[in-house]
Motif scaffolding. Sequence first.
Motif, short mmCIF file in Angstrom:
data_model
loop_
_atom_site.label_atom_id
_atom_site.label_comp_id
_atom_site.label_asym_id
_atom_site.label_seq_id
_atom_site.Cartn_x
_atom_site.Cartn_y
_atom_site.Cartn_z
N ARG A 111 33.16 7.01 22.33
CA ARG A 111 34.21 6.12 22.82
C ARG A 111 35.23 6.95 23.59
NH1 ARG A 111 39.21 4.23 20.71
NH2 ARG A 111 38.83 5.45 18.82
N ILE A 112 35.47 6.58 24.83
CA ILE A 112 36.35 7.34 25.71
C ILE A 112 37.60 6.53 26.02
CG2 ILE A 112 36.53 8.64 27.86
CD1 ILE A 112 34.27 9.59 25.99
N GLN A 113 38.77 7.13 25.84
CA GLN A 113 40.04 6.55 26.29
C GLN A 113 40.62 7.48 27.36
OE1 GLN A 113 41.17 6.27 21.86
NE2 GLN A 113 42.60 4.87 22.85
N THR A 114 41.21 6.88 28.40
CA THR A 114 41.74 7.69 29.50
C THR A 114 43.27 7.63 29.53
OG1 THR A 114 41.64 5.87 31.10
CG2 THR A 114 39.67 7.24 30.86
N PHE A 115 43.87 8.75 29.90
CA PHE A 115 45.33 8.87 29.93
C PHE A 115 45.74 9.67 31.16
CE2 PHE A 115 44.16 8.35 25.51
CZ PHE A 115 45.08 7.43 25.05
N GLY A 116 46.92 9.33 31.68
CA GLY A 116 47.47 10.08 32.80
C GLY A 116 46.83 9.68 34.11
N SER A 117 47.43 10.11 35.21
CA SER A 117 46.90 9.71 36.50
C SER A 117 47.02 10.79 37.57
CB SER A 117 47.64 8.46 37.01
OG SER A 117 49.03 8.74 37.18
N GLN A 118 47.72 11.91 37.30
CA GLN A 118 47.85 12.90 38.36
C GLN A 118 47.89 14.33 37.83
OE1 GLN A 118 51.51 11.65 40.31
NE2 GLN A 118 52.65 13.28 39.30
N HIS A 119 47.45 15.22 38.69
CA HIS A 119 47.44 16.66 38.43
C HIS A 119 48.88 17.17 38.35
CE1 HIS A 119 46.70 20.93 39.34
NE2 HIS A 119 45.41 20.72 39.18
N ALA A 120 49.10 18.18 37.54
CA ALA A 120 50.42 18.82 37.49
C ALA A 120 50.76 19.42 38.85
CB ALA A 120 50.43 19.91 36.42
N LEU A 121 52.05 19.46 39.16
CA LEU A 121 52.50 19.98 40.45
C LEU A 121 52.29 21.50 40.51
CD1 LEU A 121 54.03 19.41 43.15
CD2 LEU A 121 56.14 19.99 41.91
N ILE A 122 51.61 21.94 41.58
CA ILE A 122 51.45 23.37 41.83
C ILE A 122 52.60 23.87 42.69
CG2 ILE A 122 49.94 25.14 42.82
CD1 ILE A 122 47.58 23.23 42.30
N HIS A 123 52.83 23.17 43.82
CA HIS A 123 53.91 23.50 44.74
C HIS A 123 54.14 22.28 45.63
CE1 HIS A 123 55.96 25.38 48.23
NE2 HIS A 123 56.50 26.14 47.29
N ALA A 124 55.37 22.13 46.11
CA ALA A 124 55.69 20.96 46.94
C ALA A 124 54.83 20.88 48.19
CB ALA A 124 57.16 21.00 47.32
N SER A 125 54.30 22.01 48.65
CA SER A 125 53.47 22.02 49.86
C SER A 125 52.01 21.71 49.59
CB SER A 125 53.57 23.38 50.55
OG SER A 125 53.00 24.39 49.75
N ILE A 126 51.63 21.58 48.32
CA ILE A 126 50.24 21.33 47.94
C ILE A 126 50.12 19.90 47.42
CG2 ILE A 126 48.33 22.03 46.45
CD1 ILE A 126 49.54 24.83 46.40
N PRO A 127 49.32 19.06 48.05
CA PRO A 127 49.24 17.65 47.61
C PRO A 127 48.79 17.53 46.16
CG PRO A 127 48.19 17.95 49.76
CD PRO A 127 48.49 19.32 49.23
#
Length: 226
Positions: A111-127
Amino acid sequence: MLMTKFTHACVRLERGGAGAEQASRSVLVIDPGNFSEVEEALSGAQAFLVTHEHSDHVDLPRVAAVLEADPGLQGWAPEKVAGQLKEAAPSCADRIHTAEPDTEFEAAGFRIQTFGSQHALIHASIPVVANIGYLVDGEVFHPGDSFTVPPGVDVETLLVPIHAPWSKIGEVLDFLIAVRARRAYPIHNALLNDRGTGLVESHAGRIGGIYGTEFAHLEPGESVEL
């Protein structure tokens, strides 16, 4: 449940028979990336999960090759990665699924539950890219490249991104404290040498212990019964 750590962020979870009964095993792999032993990790697996698109979490050519060779293998990944896998292995498109945030599904009998939606920020210039954290059977939480804390869940086993271009030791420790799992193991550590590993993990063990989390090191290829 048996958990085997592979190099960097890849883990393999197994449940069921052993030896002669191996065919009856449920096997799930998370983040078979290019620092990891992809073919070994996926051997005999029924499903894999990908947290995000970076190559250290999904080695597209090698995963696609395994998908094409194994008609029983299915995969779940954020939308962009799912699309890339379908392009890399077009004959397997019906076995590649999109993982959405805040959902539940079954993969390889887990059984899989998903959480979160985005990667942690590396740098403001990196999407910033999409990142999904996976909780498996309410037991094991793999956050991918994030410090997402799953709300309303008592996590038993936390996989901790112990070192990354997007983090510092204090943030790793804050993550351990916030989740307060019963036990924790390191992932995302391929860029650390032995000295760095000893330094960071000593802090994780000491601080984790204060807040009730038993932190233990695992070498690539080492397994633990959960």
